[in-house]
Structures are given as C-alpha cells and as structure tokens.
Design an enzyme around this catalytic site. Structure first.
Site, mmCIF file in Angstrom:
data_model
loop_
_atom_site.group_PDB
_atom_site.id
_atom_site.type_symbol
_atom_site.label_atom_id
_atom_site.label_comp_id
_atom_site.label_asym_id
_atom_site.label_seq_id
_atom_site.Cartn_x
_atom_site.Cartn_y
_atom_site.Cartn_z
ATOM 1 N N GLY A 124 27.894 49.684 51.305
ATOM 2 C CA GLY A 124 26.479 50.071 51.202
ATOM 3 C C GLY A 124 26.148 50.445 49.762
ATOM 4 O O GLY A 124 25.178 49.954 49.177
ATOM 5 N N HIS A 125 26.972 51.323 49.185
ATOM 6 C CA HIS A 125 26.758 51.708 47.785
ATOM 7 C C HIS A 125 26.883 50.492 46.863
ATOM 8 O O HIS A 125 26.111 50.338 45.908
ATOM 9 C CB HIS A 125 27.805 52.724 47.340
ATOM 10 N N SER A 154 29.586 57.278 54.213
ATOM 11 C CA SER A 154 30.821 57.936 53.759
ATOM 12 C C SER A 154 31.378 58.818 54.874
ATOM 13 O O SER A 154 32.572 59.081 54.930
ATOM 14 C CB SER A 154 30.548 58.789 52.523
ATOM 15 N N ARG A 155 30.499 59.275 55.756
ATOM 16 C CA ARG A 155 30.932 60.176 56.835
ATOM 17 C C ARG A 155 31.570 59.431 58.009
ATOM 18 O O ARG A 155 32.137 60.076 58.897
ATOM 19 C CB ARG A 155 29.770 61.028 57.327
ATOM 20 N N MET A 189 26.964 60.039 45.868
ATOM 21 C CA MET A 189 27.891 61.175 45.979
ATOM 22 C C MET A 189 29.338 60.676 46.068
ATOM 23 O O MET A 189 30.226 61.406 46.495
ATOM 24 C CB MET A 189 27.550 62.034 47.196
HETATM 25 P P1 AMP Z 1 25.197 58.973 49.221
HETATM 26 O O1 AMP Z 1 26.419 58.725 48.416
HETATM 27 O O2 AMP Z 1 25.428 59.127 50.682
HETATM 28 O O3 AMP Z 1 24.322 60.058 48.635
HETATM 29 O O4 AMP Z 1 24.335 57.641 49.093
HETATM 30 C C1 AMP Z 1 23.982 57.115 47.842
HETATM 31 C C2 AMP Z 1 23.001 55.999 48.022
HETATM 32 O O5 AMP Z 1 23.602 54.970 48.820
HETATM 33 C C3 AMP Z 1 21.719 56.432 48.765
HETATM 34 O O6 AMP Z 1 20.610 55.806 48.141
HETATM 35 C C4 AMP Z 1 21.950 55.910 50.146
HETATM 36 O O7 AMP Z 1 20.755 55.636 50.841
HETATM 37 C C5 AMP Z 1 22.718 54.622 49.866
HETATM 38 N N1 AMP Z 1 23.455 54.173 51.045
HETATM 39 C C6 AMP Z 1 24.370 54.866 51.763
HETATM 40 N N2 AMP Z 1 24.808 54.144 52.813
HETATM 41 C C7 AMP Z 1 24.142 52.950 52.766
HETATM 42 C C8 AMP Z 1 24.141 51.775 53.578
HETATM 43 N N3 AMP Z 1 24.901 51.675 54.648
HETATM 44 N N4 AMP Z 1 23.331 50.766 53.231
HETATM 45 C C9 AMP Z 1 22.540 50.858 52.129
HETATM 46 N N5 AMP Z 1 22.486 51.942 51.328
HETATM 47 C C10 AMP Z 1 23.273 52.971 51.633
#
Ligand code: AMP
Length: 266
Positions: free
Chosen positions: A28-29, A186-187, A22
C-alpha cells in the site's frame, strides 16, 4: 538513496513529491511512492511513528518498526530520500501548547466517524503533517484513500493554510488489497489466521449499498462495530441525492482496530 534525520539534508528536495508514513512499509505504501514517482519530481518518504496521534490506550509502544527494511523497500520503488526524524526534531517545543494552536478542518470534527472513535487522533495527525510540510516544502503529497477521512482532513488543511505551503497539491491513491480483499495495513501483522478470515467481513461490508446489510455482515463475522455507514464522499456527512457516496467501516477484533471504505456511486 539516502536516509537522513537532519533538516539540512532536506533543502535540495524542496518542491519534491512527498509521501508521509509511519513505516512498516507494505505494498500500500509502495503504491504511494510509485504514484509520487509519476509526477516526475524527486520523491521524499518520511518515516515517523507519531506519538501525538496515538491515544494512551493505543498501540504506540508495539507499533511495528523496521527502518532498515523500509529503506530497502522505498529504494526499490524509486524513492530518492527517506527522512526519519526524531521526536525532538518534530516537536522541539517545551510544552504541548503547540498542539492546540492549529485550527482543525471540518472533516476532522464534523463526520463523527474516526473523529468520534479517536477524539485526539486528527489533532495529532494534522500537527505532524503540518510540521512535515513546513520542513520538507513539497509541491505534491500523496495520501492513501485507505484512510479516507484522513485524506479529506489533509486536503482541507492544505486549502485552509493557503500560502503556508505554496501551490501544494494532494493526490489520493487507491486502496491496495491482499488477494483475498483485505486492505493492506501495518496492523494486519497482529492478526491470527482466524482473525484474518473474520477481518474479510470489512471488505464484504463496504460493497453493500444499505447500512443495515453492512452491519449484518460485520456481526456475522464476529466483528465489534465502531461504525458502518454510507456518507457523502466530499463531506462525510449524510448522503445527498445525486452526489457520490462512500461506504465506510471501522471494527475491532479484540485489541486490533481495522478500517476500510469504498466508493459506491459517482
Ligand atoms: P501509515 O503508515 O499507516 O500512516 O500510512 C501512510 C500512508 O499510506 C497513508 O496515506 C495511508 O492512507 C497509506 N496507506 C496505508 N495502507 C494503504 C493501502 N492498503 N492502500 C493505499 N494506501 C495505504
């Protein structure tokens, strides 16, 4: 690296390694993109803030967005294409009946964890991810274990839909944390300095082997607990002797909702 919104540009990337996000990309991403890169396939990253996975009272409007910076980060770690579709491309339907046409996997309804706290969330996630898989046609997709229940839901969705996404496999990527142990999210940008130290309670709690200890730690940090549980790794139901278990927590600090988890035994 190209940034595209149209479907035609995806055609040459069929069979790619695909990382759905998103946006508001952090390390992490980026670790997911690096993991995708190791498969040797071209890497496509999608950036789409999916309205269907936010409940009306959640933070859709103020969710952080920065496409330009995201694209620079993605390019830096080797992404080959960023796909940033509009809501109209993702959901060209006139009504929202399409939402209810998808059969949800068990991991999206049985554990009573994220599914209980955010009752419309996984339907929104599955509809968006299924649509992205239809459009991108990847051969491998990478999801973070940070959202462990989501990872299981998507894993089961892929198994359930069978031939719809030929030979698609999923990789679960490890949780990336800041130096203090807080799982990147992201939060996290919403957190004040004080709330950040309170948030460290989550990381401490998931290293406990007893639920009561988890609850005490979260309460000591002034966190409002949504769940703090130890569950079977594969089903997220009650632990079964001899099988791997995982500690999972969700807690609130005012309007900010945080989650974390860790494997306990294998
Ligand atoms: P989001 O943008 O929050 O929908 O996350 C996109 C992807 O990044 C999802 O597969 C999440 O699980 C992964 N993700 C987010 N934060 C982390 C993190 N700290 N470590 C590993 N993967 C992450």
């Amino acid at each position: 690296m190209e940034v595209v919104t149209n479907l035609e540009a995806l055609a040459p990337f069929r069979g790619c390694a695909f990382v759905p996000t998103m946006g508001a990309l952090h390390d992490g991403h980026l670790s997911l993109i690096r993991e995708a890169k190791t498969t040797g396939n071209p890497v496509v990253v999608s950036i789409f803030v999916n309205p269907e996975q936010f409940a009306p009272e959640e933070d859709l409007e103020k969710y952080p967005r920065n496409l330009e910076q995201d694209c620079a980060f993605a390019e830096d770690v080797g992404a080959d294409l960023v796909f940033a579709p509009t809501v109209e491309t993702m959901y060209p339907h006139k009504s929202n009946e399409f939402l209810h046409q998808l059969h949800l996997p068990e991991a999206a309804t049985k554990p009573k964890l994220e599914d209980a706290c955010r009752p419309t969330h996984f339907r929104g996630v599955c509809v968006a991810v299924a649509r992205l898989f239809d459009l991108v046609q990847p051969s491998v997709t990478v999801f973070g274990l940070k959202d462990y229940q989501q990872y299981l839901v998507i894993k089961q969705l892929i198994e359930q839909e069978g031939a719809r996404w030929e030979n698609l496999r999923i990789i679960g990527a490890d949780i990336i944390r800041d130096d203090d142990g807080l799982a990147m999210s992201s939060r996290n940008v919403y957190l004040t300095t004080d709330q950040r130290s309170q948030a460290l309670g989550l990381h401490k709690a998931i290293r406990c082997t007893v639920e009561e200890d988890m609850i005490n730690i979260l309460e000591d940090h002034g966190l409002e607990i949504e769940y703090a549980v130890i569950r079977d790794c594969e089903t997220l139901l009650s632990p079964i002797k001899g099988r791997p278990t995982r500690a999972l927590v969700a807690a609130r600090l005012g309007h900010i909702r945080l989650i974390d988890n860790e494997i306990l035994s294998s």
